[in-house]
Design a protein around this motif. Sequence first.
Motif, mmCIF file in Angstrom:
data_model
loop_
_atom_site.group_PDB
_atom_site.id
_atom_site.type_symbol
_atom_site.label_atom_id
_atom_site.label_comp_id
_atom_site.label_asym_id
_atom_site.label_seq_id
_atom_site.Cartn_x
_atom_site.Cartn_y
_atom_site.Cartn_z
ATOM 1 N N LEU A 89 7.328 -1.336 -7.481
ATOM 2 C CA LEU A 89 7.298 0.200 -7.306
ATOM 3 C C LEU A 89 5.916 0.715 -7.650
ATOM 4 O O LEU A 89 5.487 1.836 -7.120
ATOM 5 C CB LEU A 89 8.067 0.779 -8.256
ATOM 6 C CG LEU A 89 9.809 0.489 -7.934
ATOM 7 C CD1 LEU A 89 10.674 0.970 -8.991
ATOM 8 C CD2 LEU A 89 10.103 1.093 -6.561
ATOM 9 N N ASN A 90 5.198 0.070 -8.392
ATOM 10 C CA ASN A 90 3.487 0.687 -8.811
ATOM 11 C C ASN A 90 2.497 -0.085 -7.775
ATOM 12 O O ASN A 90 1.551 0.655 -7.731
ATOM 13 C CB ASN A 90 3.251 0.363 -10.321
ATOM 14 C CG ASN A 90 4.158 1.525 -11.044
ATOM 15 O OD1 ASN A 90 3.623 2.651 -11.210
ATOM 16 N ND2 ASN A 90 5.121 1.008 -11.453
ATOM 17 N N ARG A 91 2.925 -1.025 -7.405
ATOM 18 C CA ARG A 91 1.766 -1.874 -6.778
ATOM 19 C C ARG A 91 1.824 -2.140 -5.193
ATOM 20 O O ARG A 91 0.956 -2.425 -4.512
ATOM 21 C CB ARG A 91 1.581 -3.279 -7.346
ATOM 22 C CG ARG A 91 0.839 -3.476 -8.673
ATOM 23 C CD ARG A 91 -0.608 -3.057 -8.762
ATOM 24 N NE ARG A 91 -1.146 -2.904 -9.912
ATOM 25 C CZ ARG A 91 -1.472 -2.220 -10.895
ATOM 26 N NH1 ARG A 91 -0.669 -0.970 -10.618
ATOM 27 N NH2 ARG A 91 -1.913 -2.435 -11.993
ATOM 28 N N PHE A 92 3.067 -1.829 -4.784
ATOM 29 C CA PHE A 92 3.270 -1.744 -3.329
ATOM 30 C C PHE A 92 3.688 -0.241 -2.883
ATOM 31 O O PHE A 92 4.437 0.406 -3.397
ATOM 32 C CB PHE A 92 4.160 -2.878 -2.924
ATOM 33 C CG PHE A 92 3.948 -4.186 -3.353
ATOM 34 C CD1 PHE A 92 2.908 -4.886 -2.552
ATOM 35 C CD2 PHE A 92 4.424 -4.857 -4.454
ATOM 36 C CE1 PHE A 92 2.519 -6.371 -3.252
ATOM 37 C CE2 PHE A 92 4.354 -5.987 -4.956
ATOM 38 C CZ PHE A 92 3.036 -6.685 -4.390
ATOM 39 N N ASP A 93 3.168 -0.088 -1.468
ATOM 40 C CA ASP A 93 3.540 1.250 -0.833
ATOM 41 C C ASP A 93 4.417 0.931 0.213
ATOM 42 O O ASP A 93 3.987 0.257 1.242
ATOM 43 C CB ASP A 93 2.430 1.786 -0.482
ATOM 44 C CG ASP A 93 2.538 3.326 0.025
ATOM 45 O OD1 ASP A 93 3.803 3.780 -0.155
ATOM 46 O OD2 ASP A 93 1.647 3.996 0.891
ATOM 47 N N PHE A 94 5.774 1.268 0.341
ATOM 48 C CA PHE A 94 6.628 0.861 1.061
ATOM 49 C C PHE A 94 7.796 2.299 1.308
ATOM 50 O O PHE A 94 7.756 2.854 0.477
ATOM 51 C CB PHE A 94 7.645 -0.456 0.928
ATOM 52 C CG PHE A 94 8.164 -0.252 -0.464
ATOM 53 C CD1 PHE A 94 9.312 0.116 -0.711
ATOM 54 C CD2 PHE A 94 7.502 -0.796 -1.342
ATOM 55 C CE1 PHE A 94 10.146 0.278 -2.002
ATOM 56 C CE2 PHE A 94 7.955 -0.786 -2.796
ATOM 57 C CZ PHE A 94 9.290 -0.390 -2.900
ATOM 58 N N PRO A 95 8.252 2.346 2.485
ATOM 59 C CA PRO A 95 9.244 3.421 2.696
ATOM 60 C C PRO A 95 10.357 3.450 1.537
ATOM 61 O O PRO A 95 11.027 2.414 1.453
ATOM 62 C CB PRO A 95 9.671 3.138 4.223
ATOM 63 C CG PRO A 95 8.708 2.362 4.719
ATOM 64 C CD PRO A 95 8.166 1.316 3.689
ATOM 65 N N ARG A 97 10.196 4.118 -1.550
ATOM 66 C CA ARG A 97 10.106 3.760 -2.815
ATOM 67 C C ARG A 97 10.358 4.880 -4.006
ATOM 68 O O ARG A 97 10.833 4.366 -5.096
ATOM 69 C CB ARG A 97 8.377 3.573 -2.820
ATOM 70 C CG ARG A 97 7.890 2.905 -4.322
ATOM 71 C CD ARG A 97 6.427 2.754 -4.344
ATOM 72 N NE ARG A 97 5.795 4.098 -4.350
ATOM 73 C CZ ARG A 97 4.272 4.107 -4.261
ATOM 74 N NH1 ARG A 97 3.493 3.053 -4.474
ATOM 75 N NH2 ARG A 97 3.732 5.302 -3.977
ATOM 76 N N ASN A 98 10.155 5.997 -3.565
ATOM 77 C CA ASN A 98 10.580 6.963 -4.541
ATOM 78 C C ASN A 98 12.234 6.978 -4.966
ATOM 79 O O ASN A 98 12.522 7.159 -5.715
ATOM 80 C CB ASN A 98 9.999 8.574 -4.008
ATOM 81 C CG ASN A 98 8.422 8.468 -4.150
ATOM 82 O OD1 ASN A 98 7.843 7.910 -5.180
ATOM 83 N ND2 ASN A 98 8.068 9.329 -3.245
ATOM 84 N N SER A 152 6.526 0.784 -15.730
ATOM 85 C CA SER A 152 5.863 1.529 -14.656
ATOM 86 C C SER A 152 4.759 2.443 -15.172
ATOM 87 O O SER A 152 3.700 2.738 -14.691
ATOM 88 C CB SER A 152 6.952 2.643 -13.864
ATOM 89 O OG SER A 152 7.968 1.811 -13.207
ATOM 90 N N SER A 156 0.974 1.863 -14.483
ATOM 91 C CA SER A 156 0.218 2.926 -13.704
ATOM 92 C C SER A 156 -1.177 3.306 -14.381
ATOM 93 O O SER A 156 -2.136 3.815 -13.969
ATOM 94 C CB SER A 156 1.102 4.253 -13.868
ATOM 95 O OG SER A 156 1.138 4.642 -15.172
#
Length: 264
Positions: A89-95, A97-98, A152, A156
Motif C-alpha cells: 500500500l505504501n510502495r506501489f501505486d495501483f487503482p 489502493r485507498n 504504513s 511512510s
Amino acid sequence: MVGSTSTIGFRLLVGGLYLFLLAPILIVVPLSFSNDNFLTFPPSSWGIRWYVAMFQHQGLMSAFRVSILLAVVVTVLSLAAGIPAAYALNRFDFPGRNALMSLFTAPLLLPSIVLGLAILLIFVKLKLLATFHGLVIAHAVVTTPYVVRIMSTALSTLPASVEEAATMLGASPLTVFRRVTLPLMAPGLIASAALAFLLSFDEVVLSLFITGPRITTLPVEIFNYVESKTDPLIAAVSVVLVAATLLVVLLVERSIGLSKAMVK
C-alpha cells in the motif's frame, strides 16, 4: 508571572488526570495483598494468600496458557499479513489502493460487540465456535489492522531513495527488503508485535462470543469468575497482568524507545 501561573495550572491538571487514571490501580494493589475472604478496603489482614491461590487455580492457569499461545500465534499471523499489505500500500501505486486501505482498517471503526456478533453469526455456520482456530481468526481480524496502520506509518517515514540506491547497486528486491527496508522499519515492527500481542491477550468482548466449555481465554475466565465470587483473587490476577504489561512497555522503551516505536 502569567505564564508561570498557567504552567503550574497545567501541571496540576495533568497530575489530576494521572491520579484519576491510576486510581483503580491504587485500590487494586492493596486489595491483592489481602488475606480476607471477601473484598474489603482497607484489608483487615495482609499476605500473599491470593497470589498463591491464583497459581493453584486450574481454570485460570489453563486459560492463561491458552491466552499466551493464542497471543503468540495471532501476533505472528498479524505480522505476516500486515507487513506485506502495508508495504504494497505504501510502495506501489495501483487503482483502488485507498479503498483497500480502508478495507484493511475497517475493523478499527466497528464497536467490539458489533464485530463479535458478526463473527459469531459466521462462525456458527463454519463450526468454528469454541475452537482455537476460531479464536486465532477472530483475534487476527482485530490485530491485523493495527499492524497495517503502524507499519504504513513506519514505511511512510522511510525514504524510497535508500531502496532505489540498493537496487541500482545490484541488490535483488528480496535482498533490498531484508538488508535495507526491514532493519529501517524495525521500531515499527517491534511496536506492532507488542501491540498485537497485548490486544490479543487482553481481548474479552470478542472472545466472549467465541469461547465455550471446550476452550476459554484468561480475560473470559476472569469475567466468569467475578460473576460468582467476590474474593481478592482477581485483584491479584489484575496486578500480575498490569505488571506484565508494564514490563512489555519497558522492554520496548529500553530497546528502541517509545517515540521511535510509535514512529512519530
